[in-house]
Design an enzyme around this catalytic site. Sequence first.
Site, PDB file in Angstrom:
ATOM      1  N   GLU A  52      -5.079  -8.821  -0.263  1.00  0.00           N
ATOM      2  CA  GLU A  52      -5.922  -8.451   0.878  1.00  0.00           C
ATOM      3  C   GLU A  52      -7.352  -8.346   0.376  1.00  0.00           C
ATOM      4  O   GLU A  52      -7.650  -7.534  -0.501  1.00  0.00           O
ATOM      5  CB  GLU A  52      -5.478  -7.126   1.507  1.00  0.00           C
ATOM      6  CG  GLU A  52      -4.159  -7.241   2.236  1.00  0.00           C
ATOM      7  CD  GLU A  52      -3.764  -5.983   3.011  1.00  0.00           C
ATOM      8  OE1 GLU A  52      -4.665  -5.247   3.455  1.00  0.00           O
ATOM      9  OE2 GLU A  52      -2.549  -5.754   3.145  1.00  0.00           O
ATOM     10  N   GLU A  60       0.834  -1.210   0.000  1.00  0.00           N
ATOM     11  CA  GLU A  60       0.000   0.000   0.000  1.00  0.00           C
ATOM     12  C   GLU A  60       0.866   1.256   0.000  1.00  0.00           C
ATOM     13  O   GLU A  60       0.699   2.153   0.843  1.00  0.00           O
ATOM     14  CB  GLU A  60      -0.989  -0.026   1.172  1.00  0.00           C
ATOM     15  CG  GLU A  60      -1.976  -1.169   1.054  1.00  0.00           C
ATOM     16  CD  GLU A  60      -3.253  -1.030   1.903  1.00  0.00           C
ATOM     17  OE1 GLU A  60      -3.324  -0.144   2.759  1.00  0.00           O
ATOM     18  OE2 GLU A  60      -4.172  -1.832   1.679  1.00  0.00           O
TER      19      GLU A  60
HETATM   20  O1  AHR Z   1      -5.535  -5.757   6.815  1.00  0.00           O
HETATM   21  C1  AHR Z   1      -5.507  -4.565   7.541  1.00  0.00           C
HETATM   22  C2  AHR Z   1      -4.820  -3.449   6.776  1.00  0.00           C
HETATM   23  O2  AHR Z   1      -5.570  -3.123   5.639  1.00  0.00           O
HETATM   24  C3  AHR Z   1      -3.456  -3.742   6.232  1.00  0.00           C
HETATM   25  O3  AHR Z   1      -2.453  -3.572   7.163  1.00  0.00           O
HETATM   26  C4  AHR Z   1      -3.319  -2.747   5.130  1.00  0.00           C
HETATM   27  O4  AHR Z   1      -2.467  -3.187   4.095  1.00  0.00           O
HETATM   28  C5  AHR Z   1      -4.742  -2.509   4.674  1.00  0.00           C
HETATM   29  O5  AHR Z   1      -5.054  -1.175   4.605  1.00  0.00           O
END
Ligand code: AHR
Length: 498
Positions: free
Chosen positions: A301, A173
Amino acid sequence: MAKLYVNPNVKKGHINPELQGHFSEHLGRCIYEGIFVGENSQIPNENGMRTDVVEALKEIQVPVLRWPGGCFADEYHWMDGIGPKEKRKKMINTHWGGVVEDNSFGTHEFMELCRQLGCKTYINGNLGSGTVQEMSEWVEYMTFEGVSPMADLRKQNGHEEPWRVDYFGVGNENWGCGGNMRPEYYGDLYRRYQTYVRNYNSDRPVAKIACGASADDYHWTDKVLETTFDHGWGFMNGMSLHYYTVPSGNWQKKGSATDFDEKEWYRTLKGTLKMEELIRRHGAIMDQYDPQKKIGMIVDEWGTWYDVEPGTNPGFLYQQNTMRDALVAGINLNLFNKNCDRVKMANIAQMVNVLQAVILTDGDRMVKTPTWHAFNLYKFHQDAELVESSVETVETGLEEGFMIPNLSESVSLGKDGRLHVTLTNASLTDAADIQAIFSETRVKSVKAAVLTGSMKAHNTFDTPDTVHAQEFTDLTVNGNQVSFTAPACSVMHLEVEI
Ligand code: AHR
């Protein structure tokens, strides 16, 4: 009667086991308590890893595990987590809950966890606040077999042999918590950092994953690829995509994990179906640069994100998990299968005690969530060949703008020679009569299982078995057809012998 067409003779691509991957961050009680309790814990463990949790994860055949973050990854300095535990730095996990991070779980412990799970390793490096040298040396420490300062250090720390790093993320990110970068700037840094992620072993190369977009930020995908793409093959094996399902669509008030109404049910599932559009549109941009689809889309994710459980640390992201989550899991896993020509890995966030977890723990107690049960029904797709299929659907829902197709499906031909059909019915009210038609073949036998319950049904530490899959025998086989009724609010798996 909805027709489900399956053509076992038309193969559509290989379903990487990694499509059912997981993610574990130093966040809340995911690693500490949830997985790692230390060798001296009263909770039964092997080298510090909870035996109950490891056993439950082995049952769903976790294929790959991403670690140490997430946002934590771009603050993580790996050298803090090696060597004698009593000498490891104690610090505050500033990103998640402000609690003490004692670094007792580091590289060696992660590799031990993956060994116990029998899964592939996906390490996410620190590009946001770490140096090129630091990233380079971590890879050397983990994977170099010969004589070198980092290989020697690993040996001093008790691990003679190098480990296998299957995937390495070059930042996380970086458009946000990983450095607030613009895509062109990240693209340039990616070019530089990845140069020093060396492949020391040609027989077990490290696949490099670039930081991709958040949800529908198509500009990010385009500009990162434009900046990096003149660089020749091998510089990038995958590009990530992050997308969370937030029922209300409002990050300030996301909605409760267990206290929701029928409208919120459909809004959530409508939200999760956006994954299809994201894969298609990011995929179309990737196709412009990489028409041969050599670069995998890595959805590292995904999952639901609700308000935390009342009374818990807001920074720990602890939430319950209901039949709604099982449907979210089933729909997304079907989508990943259907797009397996481009999607090469997906990692649900997160494995234990955080967001859409497959396992929740409380002290020495553990429950398997409805999401765990959905994964358990889908595991038969791992390493299988996707075959052509489609299902007739009708719109279901309660509000204009939030109507969704009632059914989703995917079908694969497994290594066991069986066809595996997974099907979700998102309607809260209507069972679906299905006539599955398998072209140019004869069905010898079918075994099936169903996961169903009321929309809010979930497992607690006192009632850990409220939601679980059951054998489903109410099927009629006739020639090349199988008829059955998929209950409302259900996830199903059919194993078809042909
Ligand atoms: O999964 C929680 C968070 O969500 C992670 O650390 C991040 O990469 C995303 O914003």
